[in-house]
Design a protein around this motif. Structure first.
Motif, PDB file in Angstrom:
ATOM      1  N   UNK A  68       0.820  -1.202   0.000  1.00 19.36           N
ATOM      2  CA  UNK A  68       0.000   0.000   0.000  1.00 19.36           C
ATOM      3  C   UNK A  68       0.863   1.265   0.000  1.00 19.36           C
ATOM      4  N   UNK A  69       2.039   1.175  -0.602  1.00 23.36           N
ATOM      5  CA  UNK A  69       2.935   2.333  -0.664  1.00 23.36           C
ATOM      6  C   UNK A  69       3.751   2.459   0.593  1.00 23.36           C
ATOM      7  N   UNK A  70       3.226   3.171   1.554  1.00 26.79           N
ATOM      8  CA  UNK A  70       3.961   3.348   2.811  1.00 26.79           C
ATOM      9  C   UNK A  70       3.625   2.255   3.820  1.00 26.79           C
ATOM     10  N   UNK A  71       2.739   1.319   3.466  1.00 26.05           N
ATOM     11  CA  UNK A  71       2.357   0.215   4.355  1.00 26.05           C
ATOM     12  C   UNK A  71       2.516  -1.094   3.601  1.00 26.05           C
ATOM     13  N   UNK A  72       3.227  -2.026   4.207  1.00 26.57           N
ATOM     14  CA  UNK A  72       3.383  -3.375   3.661  1.00 26.57           C
ATOM     15  C   UNK A  72       2.733  -4.362   4.619  1.00 26.57           C
ATOM     16  N   UNK A  73       1.885  -5.232   4.096  1.00 33.85           N
ATOM     17  CA  UNK A  73       1.285  -6.297   4.898  1.00 33.85           C
ATOM     18  C   UNK A  73       1.792  -7.612   4.343  1.00 33.85           C
ATOM     19  N   UNK A  74       2.403  -8.396   5.194  1.00 30.81           N
ATOM     20  CA  UNK A  74       3.033  -9.628   4.743  1.00 30.81           C
ATOM     21  C   UNK A  74       2.045 -10.782   4.773  1.00 30.81           C
ATOM     22  N   UNK A  75       2.392 -11.845   4.088  1.00 28.85           N
ATOM     23  CA  UNK A  75       1.682 -13.107   4.250  1.00 28.85           C
ATOM     24  C   UNK A  75       2.053 -13.712   5.604  1.00 28.85           C
ATOM     25  N   UNK A  76       1.281 -14.704   6.002  1.00 30.26           N
ATOM     26  CA  UNK A  76       1.565 -15.348   7.281  1.00 30.26           C
ATOM     27  C   UNK A  76       2.854 -16.160   7.185  1.00 30.26           C
ATOM     28  N   UNK A  77       3.596 -16.146   8.270  1.00 31.49           N
ATOM     29  CA  UNK A  77       4.789 -16.971   8.403  1.00 31.49           C
ATOM     30  C   UNK A  77       4.535 -17.944   9.554  1.00 31.49           C
ATOM     31  N   UNK A  78       4.806 -19.220   9.330  1.00 32.94           N
ATOM     32  CA  UNK A  78       4.532 -20.244  10.334  1.00 32.94           C
ATOM     33  C   UNK A  78       5.586 -20.250  11.436  1.00 32.94           C
ATOM     34  N   UNK A  79       5.118 -20.496  12.669  1.00 35.25           N
ATOM     35  CA  UNK A  79       5.996 -20.587  13.839  1.00 35.25           C
ATOM     36  C   UNK A  79       5.541 -21.769  14.699  1.00 35.25           C
ATOM     37  N   UNK A  80       6.445 -22.345  15.490  1.00 37.06           N
ATOM     38  CA  UNK A  80       6.005 -23.352  16.459  1.00 37.06           C
ATOM     39  C   UNK A  80       5.167 -22.681  17.546  1.00 37.06           C
ATOM     40  N   UNK A  81       4.012 -23.299  17.868  1.00 32.99           N
ATOM     41  CA  UNK A  81       3.119 -22.696  18.848  1.00 32.99           C
ATOM     42  C   UNK A  81       3.356 -23.185  20.261  1.00 32.99           C
ATOM     43  N   UNK A 131      -6.646 -15.158  19.050  1.00 32.64           N
ATOM     44  CA  UNK A 131      -6.955 -14.987  20.467  1.00 32.64           C
ATOM     45  C   UNK A 131      -5.939 -14.042  21.090  1.00 32.64           C
ATOM     46  N   UNK A 132      -6.409 -13.148  21.929  1.00 29.75           N
ATOM     47  CA  UNK A 132      -5.537 -12.122  22.510  1.00 29.75           C
ATOM     48  C   UNK A 132      -4.375 -12.728  23.276  1.00 29.75           C
ATOM     49  N   UNK A 133      -4.625 -13.839  23.994  1.00 30.22           N
ATOM     50  CA  UNK A 133      -3.543 -14.408  24.814  1.00 30.22           C
ATOM     51  C   UNK A 133      -2.457 -15.076  23.988  1.00 30.22           C
ATOM     52  N   UNK A 134      -2.700 -15.240  22.679  1.00 30.06           N
ATOM     53  CA  UNK A 134      -1.697 -15.861  21.825  1.00 30.06           C
ATOM     54  C   UNK A 134      -1.113 -14.870  20.818  1.00 30.06           C
TER      55      UNK A 134
END
Length: 289
Positions: A68-81, A131-134
């Motif tokens: 979006x020009x000055x804003x970049x939104x990435x795709x999701x990156x996987x992490x161990x939960x 969820x907020x706690x995560x």
């Protein structure tokens, strides 16, 4: 019996992942954590910083979903939960990267801020939940620092380094001083007894040191050459200049002792004495120039 049934029910819920709650709407891009939003400053214009961020994200394996020009939104990156009872849940995080121009110098300075949105689920068969706690604001902080460090390092690497100045040429050696008008140039041939070469060389070195200390000779040129004579035996040839014809008469006893040693290292050969010296003349090849 009633207690046992409840325990079995609770255990089944734990193994199933406790995801009976309905997940909130996650189709939009507006669920971002605003807590702990790290910010960094750069000596780059906003457009330059955005390009640097894109390059750095590519090296990190993070792709961009929206530009979006000055804003970049990435795709999701996987992490161990988080680890729940008997297994680890799955997590993924996407980032919102915002670049602001510096109010005081918008053309050459800018700011970077990053927030993130994390989702979790018990298994691949379950829907993702926000969820907020995560939420994981520390991931946004780590990404911001990584981008800052990488971009700063690349900026340092891109600073042109002035080529090293070529070494100054060594000053030309001054031409040898002309010998005094009454100097006597001699060529001495030493017919060395085989096996006595090292002793004779040592005597020649010592004698030359004394000659120069007592100002008996012209410092340069002085040459000692090693050769073989017509019989195939070793001989040394020394060429140098006394400062005048009387210099050989002014040598010290130490030099006379060395001369005796030199004679003992040499032998008469083919009708020539062991030490055979005579005066020679210099030839000026420069044509007097």
């Amino acid at each position: 019996m009633k207690y046992f049934s409840c325990a079995v029910l609770v255990g089944a819920m734990a193994i199933g992942g406790c995801v009976s709650e309905s997940a909130p709407d996650t189709k939009g891009y507006n669920n971002y954590t605003v807590t702990e939003m790290p910010a960094y400053e750069f000596n780059l214009s906003p457009s330059e910083l955005i390009e640097k961020i894109k390059q750095s994200l590519s090296t990190m394996g993070i792709t961009i979903a929206q530009d979006q020009g000055s804003v970049l939104i990435t795709n999701y990156k996987n992490y161990p939960g988080s680890f729940h009872i008997v297994r680890r849940w799955q997590e993924r995080t996407r980032y919102r990267i915002t670049v602001f121009p510096d109010a005081a110098d918008p053309a050459r300075r800018s700011h970077l801020e990053i927030s993130c949105d994390s989702q979790t689920r018990a298994s691949s068969q379950e829907p993702w939940h926000t969820w907020a706690e995560y939420q994981r604001p520390q991931r946004a902080a780590m990404l911001a620092k990584s981008l800052h460090d990488q971009i700063q390092q690349s900026a340092v690497a891109e600073v042109p380094v002035a080529p090293a100045a070529p070494p100054a040429p060594a000053p030309a050696a001054p031409p040898p001083a002309a010998p005094p008008a009454d100097a006597e140039t001699v060529m001495v041939t030493y017919h060395v007894i085989p096996g006595k070469e090292e002793q004779l060389q040592a005597d020649l070195n010592k004698a030359w040191e004394i000659y120069t200390q007592q100002n008996l000779v012209v410092a340069s040129p002085h040459q000692v050459l090693k050769d073989k004579d017509a019989t195939g035996k070793p001989c040394f040839v020394e060429v140098f200049s006394w400062v005048d014809h009387q210099a050989p008469e002014r040598v010290s006893d130490a030099v006379k002792n060395l001369w005796d040693d030199m004679h003992s290292c040499c032998e008469d050969r083919d009708g020539h004495p062991g030490v055979d010296g005579h005066e020679v003349s210099r030839v000026d090849l420069s044509g007097g120039k």
